[in-house]
Write an enzyme that holds these catalytic residues in place. Sequence first.
Site, PDB file in Angstrom:
ATOM      1  N   LYS A 234     -29.050  20.189  21.846  1.00 18.12           N
ATOM      2  CA  LYS A 234     -30.163  19.225  21.899  1.00 18.12           C
ATOM      3  C   LYS A 234     -29.992  18.275  23.087  1.00 18.12           C
ATOM      4  O   LYS A 234     -28.870  17.987  23.495  1.00 18.12           O
ATOM      5  CB  LYS A 234     -30.158  18.361  20.628  1.00 18.12           C
ATOM      6  N   GLU A 306     -31.144  25.876  12.728  1.00 17.11           N
ATOM      7  CA  GLU A 306     -30.021  26.220  11.854  1.00 17.11           C
ATOM      8  C   GLU A 306     -30.296  25.904  10.389  1.00 17.11           C
ATOM      9  O   GLU A 306     -29.741  26.558   9.495  1.00 17.11           O
ATOM     10  CB  GLU A 306     -28.751  25.484  12.316  1.00 17.11           C
ATOM     11  N   ARG A 308     -32.904  26.321   8.483  1.00 15.42           N
ATOM     12  CA  ARG A 308     -33.525  27.410   7.723  1.00 15.42           C
ATOM     13  C   ARG A 308     -32.519  28.523   7.414  1.00 15.42           C
ATOM     14  O   ARG A 308     -32.642  29.217   6.419  1.00 15.42           O
ATOM     15  CB  ARG A 308     -34.762  27.927   8.483  1.00 15.42           C
TER      16      ARG A 308
HETATM   17  N1  BES Z   1     -32.796  18.951  12.367  1.00 15.81           N
HETATM   18  C1  BES Z   1     -33.772  19.491  13.237  1.00 15.81           C
HETATM   19  C2  BES Z   1     -35.188  19.028  12.920  1.00 15.81           C
HETATM   20  C3  BES Z   1     -35.520  17.573  13.038  1.00 15.81           C
HETATM   21  C4  BES Z   1     -35.609  16.969  14.265  1.00 15.81           C
HETATM   22  C5  BES Z   1     -35.839  16.875  11.901  1.00 15.81           C
HETATM   23  C6  BES Z   1     -35.963  15.643  14.344  1.00 15.81           C
HETATM   24  C7  BES Z   1     -36.205  15.555  11.980  1.00 15.81           C
HETATM   25  C8  BES Z   1     -36.259  14.941  13.199  1.00 15.81           C
HETATM   26  C9  BES Z   1     -33.781  21.016  13.160  1.00 15.81           C
HETATM   27  O1  BES Z   1     -32.590  21.634  12.887  1.00 15.81           O
HETATM   28  C10 BES Z   1     -34.263  21.485  14.492  1.00 15.81           C
HETATM   29  O2  BES Z   1     -33.596  21.223  15.451  1.00 15.81           O
HETATM   30  N2  BES Z   1     -35.407  22.175  14.508  1.00 15.81           N
HETATM   31  C11 BES Z   1     -35.983  22.652  15.718  1.00 15.81           C
HETATM   32  C12 BES Z   1     -36.460  24.051  15.442  1.00 15.81           C
HETATM   33  C13 BES Z   1     -36.856  24.817  16.669  1.00 15.81           C
HETATM   34  C14 BES Z   1     -35.635  25.142  17.507  1.00 15.81           C
HETATM   35  C15 BES Z   1     -37.562  26.087  16.238  1.00 15.81           C
HETATM   36  C16 BES Z   1     -37.159  21.747  16.078  1.00 15.81           C
HETATM   37  O3  BES Z   1     -37.849  21.278  15.185  1.00 15.81           O
HETATM   38  O4  BES Z   1     -37.336  21.494  17.266  1.00 15.81           O
HETATM   39 ZN    ZN Z   2     -31.189  20.494  11.810  1.00 18.05          ZN
HETATM   40 ZN    ZN Z   3     -31.388  21.995  14.639  1.00 16.55          ZN
END
Ligand code: BES
Ligand code: ZN
Ligand code: ZN
Length: 458
Positions: A234, A306, A308
């Site tokens: 990230k 991750e 899911r």
């Molecule tokens: N934990 C994050 C989602 C998240 C981000 C929740 C900010 C609340 C606030 C999750 O694991 C994630 O990184 N999801 C990605 C999925 C994508 C790579 C398909 C996302 O939402 O960008």
């Molecule tokens: Zn996450």
């Molecule tokens: Zn994530």
Amino acid sequence: MKADEFYQVKSEHSIPFYCWSEKELEDKRPMLSVKEQNALSIQSFKAGCGDVALISNDKGALKEVYIGTGKGDDALAIAKAVHVLPEGTYTPDNSCSNLALTAWALAQYRFDRYKKRTKLPRKLLLNEQVLHEILPDVEAIFLTRDLINTPAADMGPSQMAEILEKIAMQFGAQFEQYVGDALLEHNFPAIHAVGRAAADEPRLLSLTWGEPLHPKVTLVGKGVCFDSGGLDLKKSKAMRFMKKDMGGAAQVMGLAQWVMQKQLSIRLQVYIPAVENAIGSQAFRPGDILKMRNGLTVEVDNTDAEGRLVLADALAKACEEKPELLIDFATLTGAARVAVGTEISALFTDNDDLAHAILKAGERMNDPVWRLPMYQEYASDLNSSIADLANSGASPYGGATTAALFLQRFIDSTIPWAHFDIMAWNVKSKPGRPEGGEAMAMRAIGCYLESQYHCLRD
Ligand code: BES
Ligand code: ZN
Ligand code: ZN
């Protein structure tokens, strides 16, 4: 932070307060003494929501307090007013709702593990019966907030396990965990893959409580103690608050404690995949193909999707036991936040009756929930040419729905299932909702469960 610091059942001295709406002020004002009427006028008390008027006695000491509730929202009023009340113990008027009595403590919550609070708690004098009714709510929410607020260095998978075990022991529940390689032996490959690069080993936590013959309700929570994004790392801004990525697990732990305290007539099963999504030589990679618990193969398109993956194994396990109801909570996608913002919990379910009942419960508890579509057409966004499905796809649209559709591939369609994609975090302080970790969708589900499975022992 301890919930009972804000309540007392005995006190030598307490100051009564009266909650009045604008309408009530109009009706009741003539019944007040001239002195009281003057005091309200001098303080320009119009009974707007959260307005406070302090009335003193002949010696100048505080005698009573008026709190305006505007159009009648006493919980919001108390959450605002408690901050301007002088230090002391207060007695609420009889009309005060339980939500308002709860808001008294929720508004004063501070995360004080690393920095001591300076303000003394304002206390509320309640009778035992009322305290017994509201304390489990406050304690559950405080637990959830504390869990989320604790930095990942002190809230890794092993610490989460310790806390869940302690809760289980308190209520005579069974606690079990599969740690590290035991995940592979017991067929939880995705939980292992996501968490195996971290120093604190990945695990699946399980808590079981209640009469085996009662209807089985299973709660599953995403317990990613820190989400660096894995190898598809990230950006710094997106990573900053990822200690909260175990927010789903925190809801489930708070809710489990609440269910056991309330002694609901259910057989409770909790599953929490607890992992850290870290980087390192052991890390799972983009392009890897995981064979999941239910046999499906998943191509890892992005290691940041991750949640899911770990939920899939836990949900598959949950479904093997055929619960009457299955609910999961997860900080699953940024897309859900784009869709409904930070304060609303996104609900996904194919079950219309369940959806309506949950939405109603959310309204009643001031815990806003909004339903988003399980639109099957978008499932093709997760197609993979070399595996049964991928964990994410190229489309920048509908990400919360595609994540829910991914989870659905691991659910037995005969089991009523609801999935919450939540924020679990207040981005700024609002009355009763201090900045930081927050209970979201938890109170709605508590209320729903209570309506369905109330305690038979009371
Ligand atoms: N934990 C994050 C989602 C998240 C981000 C929740 C900010 C609340 C606030 C999750 O694991 C994630 O990184 N999801 C990605 C999925 C994508 C790579 C398909 C996302 O939402 O960008
Ligand atoms: Zn996450
Ligand atoms: Zn994530």
